[in-house]
Design a protein around this motif. Structure first.
Motif, PDB file in Angstrom:
ATOM      1  N   GLY A 123       1.411   6.948  -6.861  1.00 22.79           N
ATOM      2  CA  GLY A 123       0.253   7.737  -7.274  1.00 22.79           C
ATOM      3  C   GLY A 123      -0.892   6.934  -7.853  1.00 22.79           C
ATOM      4  O   GLY A 123      -1.702   7.472  -8.613  1.00 22.79           O
ATOM      5  N   LEU A 124      -0.996   5.644  -7.487  1.00 20.94           N
ATOM      6  CA  LEU A 124      -2.053   4.789  -8.020  1.00 20.94           C
ATOM      7  C   LEU A 124      -3.325   4.828  -7.182  1.00 20.94           C
ATOM      8  O   LEU A 124      -4.372   4.360  -7.631  1.00 20.94           O
ATOM      9  N   LEU A 180       0.823  -1.206   0.000  1.00 15.49           N
ATOM     10  CA  LEU A 180       0.000   0.000   0.000  1.00 15.49           C
ATOM     11  C   LEU A 180       0.861   1.263   0.000  1.00 15.49           C
ATOM     12  O   LEU A 180       0.534   2.238  -0.687  1.00 15.49           O
ATOM     13  N   ILE A 181       1.944   1.243   0.726  1.00 16.22           N
ATOM     14  CA  ILE A 181       2.859   2.392   0.729  1.00 16.22           C
ATOM     15  C   ILE A 181       3.448   2.590  -0.667  1.00 16.22           C
ATOM     16  O   ILE A 181       3.523   3.712  -1.166  1.00 16.22           O
ATOM     17  N   ASN A 185      -7.546   5.594  -7.954  1.00 12.84           N
ATOM     18  CA  ASN A 185      -7.766   6.808  -8.739  1.00 12.84           C
ATOM     19  C   ASN A 185      -7.630   6.477 -10.234  1.00 12.84           C
ATOM     20  O   ASN A 185      -7.458   5.308 -10.611  1.00 12.84           O
ATOM     21  N   ASP A 186      -7.725   7.498 -11.081  1.00 10.51           N
ATOM     22  CA  ASP A 186      -7.671   7.274 -12.533  1.00 10.51           C
ATOM     23  C   ASP A 186      -6.358   6.624 -12.967  1.00 10.51           C
ATOM     24  O   ASP A 186      -6.359   5.732 -13.816  1.00 10.51           O
ATOM     25  N   ARG A 187      -5.271   7.072 -12.388  1.00  8.25           N
ATOM     26  CA  ARG A 187      -3.971   6.477 -12.726  1.00  8.25           C
ATOM     27  C   ARG A 187      -3.928   4.997 -12.312  1.00  8.25           C
ATOM     28  O   ARG A 187      -3.410   4.154 -13.035  1.00  8.25           O
TER      29      ARG A 187
END
Length: 109
Positions: A59-60, A52-53, A80-82
């Protein structure tokens, strides 16, 4: 789970976690519990938290700190979108590789 399965799982765990997060937001312990409920019982919490880190730094996922009934606030992770684009790429790669592996298995029979 044997050593071979453990090594394979390390390579795809990121995609599995992103797939779980594609359905809803969750905090680390929830993700670990979902994995265990789906048969990945030997995955250590520390492994999930480290992952998770990494995906946060890349930036995922978006992270929100939410108050907890006990202890410090929880970090809730949302794809997110990325992250969705990365997950789409993971599924494309998975489909390609699993198709080739199935072909090899059939040729060997």
């Amino acid at each position: 789970m044997g050593r071979q399965a453990t090594e394979m799982l390390k390579g795809i765990l990121e995609g599995i976690v992103l797939a779980l997060l594609s359905g809803r937001s969750a905090y680390g312990y929830e993700i670990t519990a979902w994995l265990r409920d789906r048969g990945f019982a030997e995955i250590a919490e520390g492994t999930v938290y480290a992952l998770l880190i990494r995906i946060e730094h890349r930036g995922l996922v978006d992270v929100e700190k939410v108050p907890s009934e006990k202890g410090p606030p929880r970090k809730v992770y949302s794809l997110n979108d990325r992250g969705r684009a990365h997950l789409d790429e993971f599924w494309e790669t998975w489909s390609f590789l699993s198709g080739r592996i199935d072909e090899l298995r059939e040729e060997g029979r």
